[in-house]
Motif scaffolding. Structure first.
Motif, PDB file in Angstrom:
ATOM      1  N   THR A 130      44.476  39.530  43.008  1.00  0.00           N
ATOM      2  CA  THR A 130      43.227  38.601  42.883  1.00  0.00           C
ATOM      3  C   THR A 130      42.628  39.554  44.088  1.00  0.00           C
ATOM      4  O   THR A 130      43.051  39.852  45.602  1.00  0.00           O
ATOM      5  CB  THR A 130      43.526  37.355  43.208  1.00  0.00           C
ATOM      6  OG1 THR A 130      44.360  37.528  42.119  1.00  0.00           O
ATOM      7  CG2 THR A 130      42.360  36.791  43.949  1.00  0.00           C
ATOM      8  N   ALA A 131      41.729  40.520  43.712  1.00  0.00           N
ATOM      9  CA  ALA A 131      40.527  41.036  45.148  1.00  0.00           C
ATOM     10  C   ALA A 131      38.972  41.297  44.590  1.00  0.00           C
ATOM     11  O   ALA A 131      38.289  40.709  43.163  1.00  0.00           O
ATOM     12  CB  ALA A 131      41.063  42.608  45.388  1.00  0.00           C
ATOM     13  N   GLY A 147      32.179  42.398  34.700  1.00  0.00           N
ATOM     14  CA  GLY A 147      33.562  41.910  34.159  1.00  0.00           C
ATOM     15  C   GLY A 147      34.349  41.279  34.743  1.00  0.00           C
ATOM     16  O   GLY A 147      35.342  40.919  34.411  1.00  0.00           O
ATOM     17  N   GLY A 148      33.800  41.100  36.395  1.00  0.00           N
ATOM     18  CA  GLY A 148      35.100  40.945  36.819  1.00  0.00           C
ATOM     19  C   GLY A 148      35.286  39.199  36.548  1.00  0.00           C
ATOM     20  O   GLY A 148      34.290  37.794  35.647  1.00  0.00           O
ATOM     21  N   GLY A 149      36.168  37.852  37.009  1.00  0.00           N
ATOM     22  CA  GLY A 149      35.947  36.705  36.385  1.00  0.00           C
ATOM     23  C   GLY A 149      37.683  35.601  36.865  1.00  0.00           C
ATOM     24  O   GLY A 149      38.688  36.527  37.812  1.00  0.00           O
ATOM     25  N   LEU A 150      37.905  35.003  36.506  1.00  0.00           N
ATOM     26  CA  LEU A 150      39.134  34.364  36.183  1.00  0.00           C
ATOM     27  C   LEU A 150      39.706  34.440  34.863  1.00  0.00           C
ATOM     28  O   LEU A 150      39.349  34.316  34.134  1.00  0.00           O
ATOM     29  CB  LEU A 150      39.220  33.043  36.650  1.00  0.00           C
ATOM     30  CG  LEU A 150      40.783  31.589  36.708  1.00  0.00           C
ATOM     31  CD1 LEU A 150      40.800  31.822  37.832  1.00  0.00           C
ATOM     32  CD2 LEU A 150      39.742  30.754  36.639  1.00  0.00           C
ATOM     33  N   VAL A 180      43.655  36.220  39.504  1.00  0.00           N
ATOM     34  CA  VAL A 180      43.939  36.057  38.885  1.00  0.00           C
ATOM     35  C   VAL A 180      45.046  34.789  38.954  1.00  0.00           C
ATOM     36  O   VAL A 180      45.576  34.793  40.141  1.00  0.00           O
ATOM     37  CB  VAL A 180      45.575  37.230  38.545  1.00  0.00           C
ATOM     38  CG1 VAL A 180      46.303  36.523  37.534  1.00  0.00           C
ATOM     39  CG2 VAL A 180      44.759  38.312  38.318  1.00  0.00           C
ATOM     40  N   SER A 181      45.119  33.623  38.492  1.00  0.00           N
ATOM     41  CA  SER A 181      45.751  32.290  38.688  1.00  0.00           C
ATOM     42  C   SER A 181      45.554  31.479  37.123  1.00  0.00           C
ATOM     43  O   SER A 181      44.929  31.305  36.646  1.00  0.00           O
ATOM     44  CB  SER A 181      44.261  32.025  39.756  1.00  0.00           C
ATOM     45  OG  SER A 181      45.339  30.019  39.912  1.00  0.00           O
ATOM     46  N   ARG A 224      40.212  48.260  45.464  1.00  0.00           N
ATOM     47  CA  ARG A 224      39.821  47.092  45.305  1.00  0.00           C
ATOM     48  C   ARG A 224      40.029  46.787  46.484  1.00  0.00           C
ATOM     49  O   ARG A 224      41.151  47.225  47.429  1.00  0.00           O
ATOM     50  CB  ARG A 224      41.375  45.748  44.414  1.00  0.00           C
ATOM     51  CG  ARG A 224      42.162  46.402  45.447  1.00  0.00           C
ATOM     52  CD  ARG A 224      43.000  46.088  44.366  1.00  0.00           C
ATOM     53  NE  ARG A 224      44.459  45.883  43.954  1.00  0.00           N
ATOM     54  CZ  ARG A 224      45.381  46.500  43.269  1.00  0.00           C
ATOM     55  NH1 ARG A 224      45.420  45.607  42.301  1.00  0.00           N
ATOM     56  NH2 ARG A 224      47.096  46.140  43.581  1.00  0.00           N
ATOM     57  N   HIS A 225      39.830  45.446  47.484  1.00  0.00           N
ATOM     58  CA  HIS A 225      39.809  44.566  48.712  1.00  0.00           C
ATOM     59  C   HIS A 225      40.472  43.098  48.569  1.00  0.00           C
ATOM     60  O   HIS A 225      39.325  42.711  48.139  1.00  0.00           O
ATOM     61  CB  HIS A 225      38.471  44.403  49.379  1.00  0.00           C
ATOM     62  CG  HIS A 225      38.698  44.000  50.756  1.00  0.00           C
ATOM     63  ND1 HIS A 225      37.555  43.235  51.296  1.00  0.00           N
ATOM     64  CD2 HIS A 225      39.559  44.658  51.767  1.00  0.00           C
ATOM     65  CE1 HIS A 225      38.353  43.016  52.709  1.00  0.00           C
ATOM     66  NE2 HIS A 225      39.228  44.056  53.227  1.00  0.00           N
TER      67      HIS A 225
END
Length: 116
Positions: free
Chosen positions: A91-92, A8-11, A114-115, A38-39
């Motif tokens: 963002t991580a 499920g991650g992404g930009l 996140v950008s 999160r890291h």
């Protein structure tokens, strides 16, 4: 074989939402406390949220309270992290962790960026 697989991650743009999933197998998921960490490179791994085995109890890092929600479906052996109002500082790489007594299992993580 124990497996925790995040997805499920992404930009995503600032202010947007993502829903992470962590599918578990090979251990007693329904009696495990589940966690999202999160890291961020250069920083310590941070506990983001945790949920009790029944789902009745949750806890969040101050940095995500009111924006993130952890939930679980014991019938599907899956834990979720709904992330809203995302910020660039979110963002991580996000990891799920299972805690079963003295046993600890980790997934391999999913990257959230996140950008604009």
């Amino acid at each position: 074989q124990v497996q925790l697989v995040e997805s499920g991650g992404g930009l995503v743009q600032p202010g947007g939402s993502l829903r992470l999933s962590c599918a578990a197998s090979g251990f007693a998921f329904s009696i495990s406390v589940m966690n999202w960490y999160r890291h961020i490179p250069g920083k310590e791994r941070e506990l983001v949220a945790l949920i009790s085995s029944t789902g009745a109890g949750t806890n969040y890092a101050d940095s995500v309270k009111g924006r993130f929600a952890i939930s679980r479906d014991n019938a599907k052996n899956t834990v979720y992290l709904q992330m809203n109002s995302l910020k660039p500082e979110d963002t991580a790489v996000y990891y799920c962790k299972a805690l079963l007594g003295r046993l600890t299992y980790w997934g391999k993580g999913t990257l959230v960026t996140v950008s604009a």
